[in-house]
Design an enzyme around this catalytic site. Structure first.
Site, short mmCIF file in Angstrom:
data_model
loop_
_atom_site.label_atom_id
_atom_site.label_comp_id
_atom_site.label_asym_id
_atom_site.label_seq_id
_atom_site.Cartn_x
_atom_site.Cartn_y
_atom_site.Cartn_z
N SER A 206 56.15 -4.17 50.26
CA SER A 206 56.05 -3.35 51.47
C SER A 206 54.97 -2.28 51.40
O SER A 206 54.46 -1.86 52.43
CB SER A 206 57.40 -2.67 51.74
N HIS A 234 60.55 -7.68 54.16
CA HIS A 234 59.28 -7.65 54.90
C HIS A 234 58.71 -9.05 55.08
O HIS A 234 57.49 -9.24 55.09
CB HIS A 234 58.29 -6.73 54.18
N LYS A 265 64.76 -4.68 60.27
CA LYS A 265 63.31 -4.75 60.52
C LYS A 265 63.05 -5.78 61.62
O LYS A 265 63.24 -5.50 62.79
CB LYS A 265 62.57 -5.02 59.21
#
Length: 433
Positions: A206, A234, A265
C-alpha cells in the site's frame, strides 16, 4: 489513639492525592515532549474534515469550493454507489443498527453467513470468516494458526497489521528483504527444521504501489514445502481480469493458501475484514481467533453494503474494466501501452517526479523530506486537490511521499488537473526545476 484504622486514612489521604497529581503532571510532561518531537520532525498528522460523502469530488471543512479527492481507497467508487447505499439502508431497516454481541453468543445473523459464503465463492476458496477489520483478521490469524514448532517468513515491508499479528504468535520469525526472492529462498532453507512454514506477504504493497512476485513466491513455497498467506486489501475487487485480486492477476489462485482482505476499500469502503481459505482453518479461527471471539459483530448496514458490492462485481466486469482502463491507458506521446505505466504516472515522470511502484492505482510521489511532503500536500489542497503527505512511522525515515490513488470514477480531466497542480506546487517548493 485513632479508632480502628482511621489513622491510616489520616496518614495517607492527602499524600495520595498529591502523588496522583504529581503522576499526572509527569505524564503530561512526557506526552507534551513526545508531541513536540513529532512536530519538530515535521511528521505531525493533521486530520482534514470532509463534509460530504466519500467520492472523487468532495467538500472539505474550511476550504471553499469542490475538491478533487486523490487519496481515498475508494478504488471502484462504490462507497457512494446508489445500489450499495440502498442495500445498506435495507439491511439497517430489516436487521437493525447492530447486534450488541459477539458472533458466538447472539451476534450472527443470516446476512453474516450469506456474506461469508459469497466471499468464499468470490475468491474460489472453501470458507470465509468476517472480522470488524482486516487489521483484526491479521491480528487473529497467526496466533491461532502457528505454534512454537512453526515458522513465518514475512516481507520486510508488509503492512503494520501483518507485522503486529506475527508478533502475537509464538512461531519462529524470519524477515526477508522486500520482494527479494533470493533472500526468501535462503530463509526458507534455514526454516526447513520447523513443522509448518508460512510465507506472509502483501499482494499489493500500500505504501509503494508495487506487487508481490507471487509466481516466484508460490514456486519457492512449493519447492520448500511452505504455505502462502497474502493480504489483499489493496487488490481485492479490481486487480485481475474479474477483480479477484493479485493471485488472479498472476495466475496462481490455486497456490495461495490463505487470503485476508477488507470490505473497507474497494468493496463499499465502509468497514470489516475477513479471512478466506481452507474450511478447517476457518473453523479453527471461529474457535480461537481472539478478535473474532471478543469483538462485536459487523453492523448489518455494513454487511449489506459489502454484499451488494460483491454482487456488482460478480454480475459484470464493467467496473473492473473501467479501473483497468485507468491504469493501462496509452500515452501516445511516450509510445507506451499499459505495461505498468498509468496515465498519471507517465505524465508525472515526464514532469520530473519520481513515482514508486507500477501497474497499480497507488502512485506514490517520492519526496524524501517529511516537511516537504506535508507542505506540498497543504498547497495542493489550496489548488483543489486532496492528497496527504506520508512520513515516519507510516513509511521509513527519509522515504516521505505523497501517495496518490486513482479511482475508477476519476475522469481523465480530473487526472490531468491533479498533474498540473503537482507540477505547479513542485516548482514552488523546489521539488522540480
Amino acid at each position: 489513639m485513632w479508632p480502628g484504622n482511621a489513622w491510616r486514612a489520616a496518614l495517607f489521604w492527602v499524600p495520595r492525592g498529591r502523588r496522583a497529581q504529581s503522576a499526572l503532571a509527569q505524564l503530561r510532561g512526557i506526552l507534551e515532549g513526545e508531541l513536540e518531537g513529532i512536530c519538530g520532525a515535521g511528521t505531525w498528522k493533521s486530520e482534514r474534515v470532509i463534509t460530504s460523502r466519500q467520492g472523487p469530488h468532495i467538500r472539505v471543512d474550511g476550504v471553499s469550493g469542490g475538491i478533487l479527492n486523490f487519496c481515498a481507497n475508494n478504488y471502484l467508487g462504490l462507497s457512494s454507489h446508489p445500489e450499495v447505499i440502498q442495500a445498506g439502508l435495507q439491511a439497517l431497516e430489516e436487521f437493525g443498527a447492530g447486534l450488541s454481541s459477539v458472533r458466538f453468543i447472539c451476534g450472527t445473523q443470516s446476512i453474516h453467513k450469506n456474506l461469508e459464503a459469497k466471499i468464499a465463492r468470490f475468491h474460489q476458496r472453501e470458507d470465509a470468516i468476517l472480522y470488524p477489520s482486516c487489521y483484526d483478521a491479521n491480528a487473529g490469524l497467526f496466533e491461532a494458526l502457528l505454534t512454537p514448532e512453526d515458522a513465518v517468513l514475512s516481507d520486510e515491508l508488509n503492512h503494520a497489521s501483518i507485522i503486529d499479528g506475527i508478533r502475537l504468535c509464538k512461531a519462529h520469525k524470519y524477515r526477508y528483504r522486500h520482494l527479494d526472492m533470493a533472500d526468501l529462498e535462503a530463509k526458507l532453507q534455514e526454516a526447513q527444521k520447523h513443522r509448518l512454514r508460512l510465507v506472509a506477504t502483501d499482494g499489493a504493497f500500500s505504501m509503494d504501489g508495487d506487487i508481490a512476485p507471487l509466481q516466484e513466491i508460490c514456486c519457492l513455497a512449493s519447492r520448500y514445502g511452505a504455505l502462502v498467506f497474502m493480504d489483499e486489501c489493496h487488490a481485492t475487487g479490481f486487480l485481475g481480469p474479474t477483480g479477484r485480486g493479485t493471485d488472479e492477476l498472476l495466475g496462481v489462485m490455486d497456490q495461495v493458501t490463505i487470503i485476508n482482505s477488507t470490505l473497507g476499500k474497494a468493496l463499499g469502503g465502509a468497514s470489516g475484514g475477513y479471512t478466506t481459505g481452507p474450511g478447517p482453518l476457518v473453523s479453527l479461527l471461529r474457535q480461537r481467533a481472539r478478535p473474532y471471539l471478543f469483538s462485536n459483530s459487523l453492523p448489518p448496514a455494513v454487511v449489506g453494503c459489502a454484499s451488494k458490492a460483491l454482487d456488482l462485481l460478480m454480475g459484470s466486469n464493467t467496473i473492473v474494466q473501467s479501473m483497468a482502463a485507468k491504469t493501462q491507458r496509452c500515452d501516445s506521446q511516450q509510445g507506451r501501452l499499459g505495461g505498468g505505466e498509468t496515465w498519471f504516472r507517465s505524465k508525472m515522470e515526464a514532469a520530473g517526479f519520481t513515482i514508486s511502484g507500477a501497474s497499480h492505482p497507488i502512485c506514490p510521489v517520492m519526496l524524501g523530506d517529511a516537511r516537504l511532503a506535508s507542505r506540498m500536500a497543504d498547497d495542493m489542497l489550496k489548488r483543489g486537490i486532496f492528497v496527504i503527505g506520508f512520513s515516519y512511522p507510516v513509511v521509513p525515515k527519509g522515504k516521505a511521499r505523497i501517495r496518490v490513488q486513482i479511482s475508477a470514477v476519476h475522469s481523465e480531466e480530473d487526472i490531468d488537473r491533479c498533474v498540473e497542480a503537482f507540477v505547479e506546487v513542485g516548482r514552488l517548493h523546489g521539488a522540480l526545476p
